[in-house]
Design a protein around this motif. Structure first.
Motif, PDB file in Angstrom:
ATOM      1  N   SER A  89     -33.781  -7.344  28.844  1.00 46.90           N
ATOM      2  CA  SER A  89     -34.150  -8.535  28.078  1.00 46.90           C
ATOM      3  C   SER A  89     -33.875  -9.758  28.940  1.00 46.90           C
ATOM      4  N   ILE A  90     -34.863 -10.633  29.094  1.00 44.93           N
ATOM      5  CA  ILE A  90     -34.695 -11.795  29.970  1.00 44.93           C
ATOM      6  C   ILE A  90     -33.597 -12.717  29.453  1.00 44.93           C
ATOM      7  N   ASP A  91     -33.417 -12.776  28.134  1.00 48.54           N
ATOM      8  CA  ASP A  91     -32.347 -13.604  27.576  1.00 48.54           C
ATOM      9  C   ASP A  91     -30.984 -13.056  27.969  1.00 48.54           C
ATOM     10  N   MET A  92     -30.834 -11.731  27.878  1.00 47.06           N
ATOM     11  CA  MET A  92     -29.563 -11.120  28.262  1.00 47.06           C
ATOM     12  C   MET A  92     -29.342 -11.249  29.772  1.00 47.06           C
ATOM     13  N   ALA A  93     -30.429 -11.158  30.544  1.00 47.20           N
ATOM     14  CA  ALA A  93     -30.310 -11.320  31.996  1.00 47.20           C
ATOM     15  C   ALA A  93     -29.763 -12.701  32.338  1.00 47.20           C
ATOM     16  N   ASN A  94     -30.268 -13.708  31.652  1.00 51.66           N
ATOM     17  CA  ASN A  94     -29.800 -15.068  31.915  1.00 51.66           C
ATOM     18  C   ASN A  94     -28.393 -15.307  31.377  1.00 51.66           C
ATOM     19  N   ASP A  95     -28.001 -14.533  30.358  1.00 49.73           N
ATOM     20  CA  ASP A  95     -26.661 -14.689  29.788  1.00 49.73           C
ATOM     21  C   ASP A  95     -25.585 -14.032  30.642  1.00 49.73           C
ATOM     22  N   LEU A  96     -25.977 -13.138  31.537  1.00 51.88           N
ATOM     23  CA  LEU A  96     -24.975 -12.417  32.318  1.00 51.88           C
ATOM     24  C   LEU A  96     -24.095 -13.374  33.110  1.00 51.88           C
ATOM     25  N   HIS A  97     -24.684 -14.414  33.660  1.00 45.95           N
ATOM     26  CA  HIS A  97     -23.893 -15.385  34.428  1.00 45.95           C
ATOM     27  C   HIS A  97     -22.926 -16.130  33.519  1.00 45.95           C
ATOM     28  N   SER A  98     -23.384 -16.507  32.328  1.00 47.06           N
ATOM     29  CA  SER A  98     -22.539 -17.296  31.431  1.00 47.06           C
ATOM     30  C   SER A  98     -21.354 -16.494  30.902  1.00 47.06           C
ATOM     31  N   VAL A  99     -21.477 -15.162  30.851  1.00 48.59           N
ATOM     32  CA  VAL A  99     -20.343 -14.347  30.395  1.00 48.59           C
ATOM     33  C   VAL A  99     -19.487 -13.875  31.564  1.00 48.59           C
ATOM     34  N   GLY A 100     -19.794 -14.380  32.760  1.00 53.82           N
ATOM     35  CA  GLY A 100     -18.958 -14.078  33.921  1.00 53.82           C
ATOM     36  C   GLY A 100     -19.258 -12.768  34.607  1.00 53.82           C
ATOM     37  N   GLY A 101     -20.493 -12.254  34.456  1.00 52.75           N
ATOM     38  CA  GLY A 101     -20.789 -10.939  35.021  1.00 52.75           C
ATOM     39  C   GLY A 101     -21.634 -10.924  36.273  1.00 52.75           C
ATOM     40  N   LEU A 102     -22.302 -12.035  36.597  1.00 55.60           N
ATOM     41  CA  LEU A 102     -23.237 -12.004  37.722  1.00 55.60           C
ATOM     42  C   LEU A 102     -22.520 -11.849  39.060  1.00 55.60           C
ATOM     43  N   VAL A 103     -21.504 -12.663  39.301  1.00 58.13           N
ATOM     44  CA  VAL A 103     -20.796 -12.599  40.587  1.00 58.13           C
ATOM     45  C   VAL A 103     -20.116 -11.244  40.785  1.00 58.13           C
ATOM     46  N   PRO A 104     -19.408 -10.700  39.775  1.00 57.15           N
ATOM     47  CA  PRO A 104     -18.841  -9.355  39.958  1.00 57.15           C
ATOM     48  C   PRO A 104     -19.902  -8.288  40.224  1.00 57.15           C
ATOM     49  N   LEU A 105     -21.065  -8.428  39.589  1.00 57.33           N
ATOM     50  CA  LEU A 105     -22.148  -7.476  39.846  1.00 57.33           C
ATOM     51  C   LEU A 105     -22.570  -7.538  41.307  1.00 57.33           C
ATOM     52  N   LEU A 106     -22.730  -8.744  41.830  1.00 55.61           N
ATOM     53  CA  LEU A 106     -23.103  -8.895  43.239  1.00 55.61           C
ATOM     54  C   LEU A 106     -22.032  -8.305  44.147  1.00 55.61           C
ATOM     55  N   GLY A 107     -20.795  -8.309  43.683  1.00 55.38           N
ATOM     56  CA  GLY A 107     -19.718  -7.714  44.470  1.00 55.38           C
ATOM     57  C   GLY A 107     -19.905  -6.224  44.681  1.00 55.38           C
ATOM     58  N   TYR A 108     -20.543  -5.556  43.728  1.00 54.54           N
ATOM     59  CA  TYR A 108     -20.765  -4.118  43.870  1.00 54.54           C
ATOM     60  C   TYR A 108     -21.815  -3.798  44.932  1.00 54.54           C
ATOM     61  N   LEU A 109     -22.536  -4.800  45.408  1.00 54.68           N
ATOM     62  CA  LEU A 109     -23.442  -4.575  46.533  1.00 54.68           C
ATOM     63  C   LEU A 109     -22.660  -4.241  47.800  1.00 54.68           C
ATOM     64  N   ARG A 110     -21.364  -4.535  47.790  1.00 53.60           N
ATOM     65  CA  ARG A 110     -20.492  -4.232  48.936  1.00 53.60           C
ATOM     66  C   ARG A 110     -19.556  -3.057  48.637  1.00 53.60           C
ATOM     67  N   SER A 111     -19.854  -2.309  47.602  1.00 54.14           N
ATOM     68  CA  SER A 111     -19.014  -1.172  47.235  1.00 54.14           C
ATOM     69  C   SER A 111     -19.002  -0.127  48.351  1.00 54.14           C
ATOM     70  N   PRO A 112     -17.884   0.586  48.523  1.00 53.82           N
ATOM     71  CA  PRO A 112     -17.856   1.668  49.520  1.00 53.82           C
ATOM     72  C   PRO A 112     -18.678   2.883  49.098  1.00 53.82           C
ATOM     73  N   HIS A 113     -19.126   2.898  47.851  1.00 53.57           N
ATOM     74  CA  HIS A 113     -19.899   4.031  47.337  1.00 53.57           C
ATOM     75  C   HIS A 113     -21.391   3.681  47.360  1.00 53.57           C
ATOM     76  N   ALA A 114     -22.173   4.478  48.071  1.00 54.53           N
ATOM     77  CA  ALA A 114     -23.598   4.183  48.254  1.00 54.53           C
ATOM     78  C   ALA A 114     -24.350   4.144  46.935  1.00 54.53           C
ATOM     79  N   ASN A 115     -24.011   5.055  46.009  1.00 55.67           N
ATOM     80  CA  ASN A 115     -24.753   5.075  44.747  1.00 55.67           C
ATOM     81  C   ASN A 115     -24.476   3.824  43.914  1.00 55.67           C
ATOM     82  N   LEU A 116     -23.275   3.251  44.055  1.00 58.56           N
ATOM     83  CA  LEU A 116     -22.971   2.016  43.333  1.00 58.56           C
ATOM     84  C   LEU A 116     -23.682   0.824  43.974  1.00 58.56           C
ATOM     85  N   ARG A 117     -23.786   0.823  45.297  1.00 58.54           N
ATOM     86  CA  ARG A 117     -24.535  -0.246  45.969  1.00 58.54           C
ATOM     87  C   ARG A 117     -26.002  -0.210  45.536  1.00 58.54           C
ATOM     88  N   ALA A 118     -26.548   1.000  45.481  1.00 57.36           N
ATOM     89  CA  ALA A 118     -27.952   1.148  45.094  1.00 57.36           C
ATOM     90  C   ALA A 118     -28.158   0.740  43.640  1.00 57.36           C
TER      91      ALA A 118
END
Length: 380
Positions: A89-118
Motif C-alpha cells: 500500500s503506497i500509504d503504508m510505504a510512505n508511513d514507514l519513515h514516519s514510524v521510524g522503519g525506513l533507515v533500519p530497513l536500509l541497514g539490512y542492505l548491509r546484513s552479513p546474510h545474503a538472503n536478508l540483503r536481497a
C-alpha cells in the motif's frame, strides 16, 4: 465463544448465517450480540501501523541483542516478508519513515546474510516504485549507496539482482536519482551485469539501459564508448526470449540516435537480425503470438538501421491477421429488436409486405425501436 483461548470461527460463521440468510430483513442486534461480534472481529483485525512500529523497533535493535533473545535470521526474514506485504500500500510505504522503519530497513542492505540483503532490497523496491515521496526519502537517507554496493560486488547473484531491481525502481521518473546513478559510474556497472550468465540479471540490466537511453538520448554516446552495443547485439540472439526483446529494445533506442552512427555499419547486427527473421519465419502460430513484441522490434530495428522494411513485413509476420483488428463488443440489445426489424426488411410482393399477402389488409409501419410495435389496424 472461544476455544482454547482462540476465536470460535465456527460459532462466528453460524451466527453470521443465522442473522443474514437473505430471506428476511436484517433484525436489530441486541447489545450483547453487537458487543460479541465487535470483539470477535477486533480480535482478528491487524493494526498495520502498530505492527509496522513493532517491526521497526525490532529492525532498530542491535543484532547481538536479538541473538540473545533467540531471534534467528529466519525470524528476521519472515518479519521483512511481512513488512513487504504491508508496504504494498503506497500509504503504508510512505508511513514507514514516519514510524521510524525506513533507515533500519536500509541497514539490512548491509546484513552479513545474503538472503536478508536481497529481501531488504526487494522491500525497498516496492516502497519506491512509482512513489516520488518515498523515492525522495530513500535518496535523502543515502539508500542508493548500499544498493549500488550490492549491485556491483555482492557475492550473491540473487542479492545483486534484487539490488538492481531496487535501483531501477528508485531512479525511474526521478531525475536526482538518475544523475546520482550516472555520477556513480552506473553504466559501467550495467556493462558488467551484461557479462553475467544469469538471464534475470541480464534482463534487468538491459531494461534499465533501455529506459535510461529513452529518457536521455545523450547517454547513447556513453553507452557506445563503453562497448555496450556489442554486448547487446550478442544478447539479441540469446536463448531467453525476454533477454532478446530487452536487447533489441535497447538497440532500437541507440539506432534512433543518429549521432551514434555505429549500428547500421555493424555486419554482426545485420547477421543477428537476419537470423532472428529466419527463426521467426519458422515459428508456429502459437510461437508467433508469443513473439509479437520481438517481431515488431526486429522489423523496427531493421528499418531504422537500413532504411527499408524487413522481410518479415513482406511475409506478413510483423502484424498478424486480427492483431490490429478492432473487435466490436457483443450486441446485447440487438436480439430484442431483431424479429421486428427482420419483419420490416422482408421483401415486398407487388408493393405489399409478405405478411399482407398472408391476409393482412395494410402495410405494417416500421417498428418503433424504443417500444412495442403497433398492432394491425388499431391504435394504441
Amino acid at each position: 465463544m472461544a476455544k482454547d483461548g482462540g476465536l470460535d470461527w465456527d460459532g462466528l460463521l453460524k451466527w453470521s448465517l443465522a442473522n443474514s440468510d437473505g430471506t428476511q430483513q436484517a433484525r436489530q442486534l441486541s447489545d450483547e450480540d453487537r458487543r460479541w461480534f465487535m470483539e470477535a472481529m477486533q480480535a482478528q483485525t491487524v493494526d498495520v501501523v502498530r505492527r509496522m512500529k513493532e517491526i521497526s523497533l525490532v529492525m532498530s535493535t542491535p543484532d547481538d541483542v536479538l541473538q540473545s533473545q533467540g531471534v534467528t535470521p529466519d525470524d528476521i526474514y519472515n518479519m521483512l516478508d511481512e513488512l513487504h506485504e504491508h508496504v504494498e500500500s503506497i500509504d503504508m510505504a510512505n508511513d514507514l519513515h514516519s514510524v521510524g522503519g525506513l533507515v533500519p530497513l536500509l541497514g539490512y542492505l548491509r546484513s552479513p546474510h545474503a538472503n536478508l540483503r536481497a529481501k531488504a532490497a526487494d522491500v525497498v523496491s516496492t516502497i519506491v516504485q512509482n512513489n516520488p515521496k518515498s523515492q525522495q526519502l530513500v535518496m535523502e537517507a543515502n539508500g542508493l549507496d548500499p544498493l549500488l554496493t550490492n549491485f556491483n560486488s555482492d557475492s550473491s547473484i540473487a542479492s545483486r539482482t534484487k539490488a538492481l531491481g531496487a535501483i531501477s525502481s528508485l531512479i525511474q521518473h526521478n531525475k536526482p536519482g538518475i544523475n546520482a546513478f550516472r555520477l556513480a559510474n552506473g553504466y559501467a556497472s550495467l556493462k558488467d551485469a551484461l557479462s553475467s550468465d544469469d538471464v534475470r540479471f541480464q534482463r534487468k540490466a538491459l531494461n534499465l539501459i533501455k529506459y535510461l537511453l529513452h529518457e536521455n538520448s545523450a547517454d547513447c554516446s556513453i553507452v557506445t564508448e563503453l562497448g555496450i552495443p556489442r554486448q547487446m547485439v550478442h544478447l539479441a540472439s540469446s536463448a531467453d526470449s525476454d533477454v532478446r526483446e530487452a536487447a533489441l529494445g535497447g538497440l532500437l533506442e541507440l539506432a534512433k540516435d543518429k549521432k551514434s552512427g555505429t549500428l547500421a555499419d555493424e555486419e554482426k547486427l545485420k547477421s543477428v537480425l537476419q537470423s532472428r527473421i529466419d527463426g521467426i519465419s519458422e515459428m508456429s502460430e502459437d510461437q508467433l503470438e508469443a513473439a509479437r513484441e520481438e517481431r515488431q522490434l526486429v522489423d523496427s530495428l531493421w528499418k531504422e538501421c537500413y532504411n527499408e522494411p524487413s522481410s518479415l513485413r513482406e511475409k506478413g509476420l510483423v502484424v498478424l491477421p486480427g492483431e490490429e483488428t478492432f473487435k466490436q463488443p457483443p450486441d446485447v440489445a440487438g436480439k430484442f429488436f431483431e424479429p421486428a426489424l427482420r419483419a420490416w426488411s422482408t421483401p415486398k410482393q407487388d408493393g405489399r409486405n409478405v405478411s399482407e399477402s398472408a391476409g393482412e389488409k395494410k402495410d405494417t409501419p416500421p417498428p418503433l425501436l424504443l417500444g412495442p410495435g403497433p398492432s394491425d389496424g388499431s391504435s394504441a
